[in-house]
Write a protein that holds these residues in place. Structure first.
Motif, PDB file in Angstrom:
ATOM      1  N   TRP A  54      45.038  39.946  37.793  1.00  0.00           N
ATOM      2  CA  TRP A  54      45.637  38.936  38.675  1.00  0.00           C
ATOM      3  C   TRP A  54      46.787  39.498  39.500  1.00  0.00           C
ATOM      4  CZ3 TRP A  54      45.780  33.556  35.769  1.00  0.00           C
ATOM      5  CH2 TRP A  54      44.463  33.121  35.637  1.00  0.00           C
ATOM      6  N   ASN A  56      46.280  41.572  41.622  1.00  0.00           N
ATOM      7  CA  ASN A  56      45.649  41.638  42.940  1.00  0.00           C
ATOM      8  C   ASN A  56      45.586  40.272  43.606  1.00  0.00           C
ATOM      9  OD1 ASN A  56      45.176  44.411  42.701  1.00  0.00           O
ATOM     10  ND2 ASN A  56      43.202  44.101  41.687  1.00  0.00           N
ATOM     11  N   THR A  57      45.796  39.212  42.831  1.00  0.00           N
ATOM     12  CA  THR A  57      45.809  37.836  43.350  1.00  0.00           C
ATOM     13  C   THR A  57      46.991  37.095  42.715  1.00  0.00           C
ATOM     14  OG1 THR A  57      44.238  37.195  41.601  1.00  0.00           O
ATOM     15  CG2 THR A  57      43.320  37.712  43.788  1.00  0.00           C
ATOM     16  N   GLU A  59      48.942  34.866  43.500  1.00  0.00           N
ATOM     17  CA  GLU A  59      49.068  33.417  43.665  1.00  0.00           C
ATOM     18  C   GLU A  59      48.481  32.653  42.473  1.00  0.00           C
ATOM     19  OE1 GLU A  59      45.173  34.656  45.584  1.00  0.00           O
ATOM     20  OE2 GLU A  59      47.242  35.397  45.547  1.00  0.00           O
ATOM     21  N   ARG A  60      47.703  33.312  41.640  1.00  0.00           N
ATOM     22  CA  ARG A  60      47.115  32.657  40.468  1.00  0.00           C
ATOM     23  C   ARG A  60      48.057  32.666  39.266  1.00  0.00           C
ATOM     24  NH1 ARG A  60      40.977  34.812  39.835  1.00  0.00           N
ATOM     25  NH2 ARG A  60      40.896  32.961  38.500  1.00  0.00           N
ATOM     26  N   THR A  88      54.909  37.422  43.193  1.00  0.00           N
ATOM     27  CA  THR A  88      54.883  35.968  43.400  1.00  0.00           C
ATOM     28  C   THR A  88      55.918  35.511  44.429  1.00  0.00           C
ATOM     29  OG1 THR A  88      56.476  35.434  41.633  1.00  0.00           O
ATOM     30  CG2 THR A  88      54.152  35.678  40.998  1.00  0.00           C
TER      31      THR A  88
END
Length: 212
Positions: A54, A56-57, A59-60, A88
């Motif tokens: 996460w 890499n993402t 926002e999750r 974040t």
């Protein structure tokens, strides 16, 4: 064999679900956290991890941690989050402040493994460094080479890494195999290589402060 000869995991085995302090952590830290729990024979911790990929993402991360915190309320004496800001953009700290939850000090794992002050002191010389930890050295192919699609599109290498000049391997353990992997990763990316042994840095210090 006497007790003093036993490895930490043989003397004390971490058993999830039995502690009164919940650690909510990035999956990239799971091995190190369990090692520290077993080495120090901390019986008061429970541990839940979110997927390491996460990062890499990012926002999750915050919504998932908020959900974990809500589910844990009333079941634990305390909750401690083992994340840096981790991309974040300050949203993690805003959420944790609203929830009254503390987290590990530092912007990311490279800083708290190095020690935040030491990491900041190297900032100028490391401005073009790509960092690896034990976890990232162990999973370089899956998380970085394949995760960025370089196995399918090697022509993107310069786009991703053209502004880097070196890999700095921040090693938590003195593992020759991981050092070899990290050096191989540097060659693969066409970068210089630097090894720094950090141990567990401020991860151990902050867990010690939370231990009950």
């Amino acid at each position: 064999m006497t007790a003093v000869d036993l490895a930490p995991a043989e003397e004390f085995e971490f058993k999830p679900g039995q502690g009164k302090v919940l650690l909510l952590a990035c999956g990239a830290l799971a091995r190190e956290i369990v090692d520290l729990i077993e080495r120090n024979r901390w019986s008061g911790f429970d541990l839940q991890c979110l997927p390491a990929k996460w990062h890499n993402t990012p926002e999750r991360i915050v919504p998932a941690l908020r959900e974990k915190i809500a589910a844990a309320r009333g079941r634990y004496d305390a909750i401690f989050v083992l994340y840096g800001d981790c991309g974040t953009g300050g949203l993690l700290d805003a959420m944790l402040e609203a929830e009254g939850i503390q987290r590990l000090e530092g912007p990311h794992c490279y800083a708290f493994f190095s020690g935040n002050a030491a990491f900041a002191a190297h900032a100028d010389e490391d401005i073009t460094a790509f960092f690896l930890t034990d976890y990232l050295a162990r999973h370089f192919d899956k998380l970085i080479w394949e995760g960025l699609g370089l196995d399918r599109h090697p022509e993107l290498l310069a786009d991703y890494f053209g502004n880097y000049t070196k890999i700095v391997f921040l090693a938590q353990t003195r593992d020759p195999d991981l050092a070899t992997r990290a050096e191989a990763a540097a060659r693969r990316l066409g970068l210089a290589y630097e090894y720094r042994f950090t141990g567990y840095g401020e991860l151990e210090r902050d867990l010690t402060a939370q231990a009950v």
